[in-house]
Write a protein that holds these residues in place. Sequence first.
Motif: not given
Length: 104
Positions: A16-24, A38-45, A83-91
Amino acid sequence: MFKGYEADYQYLTQYGKIMNYLQTCGYYRTAAIANWSQDWKADPKLIAMAAAYGWQIITFEQPAGQLSAKNPMKKEPKIPDVASVMGVGCISLFQIEDRYQLSV
């Protein structure tokens, strides 16, 4: 993902936070946001799971660069940016290989 994630409170909160961020945030056009809705989209999940459980994401995807509300992206959001906005690191997989001295 793991079985039953669709009903997991921590996951749903982060999703919910991710989708809210994208919209705002103003950085993405409607079509880009719709793609991630879309339900099939894995990235936000994937990002929601990582945010919920303190995981790091392994990806070769690169950040989009300078995001601007004056010139919103037409293309879908990039995993490292959100991911960065959500505090998640990527490698990257190459960084994993270096960190653990792996070779193929």
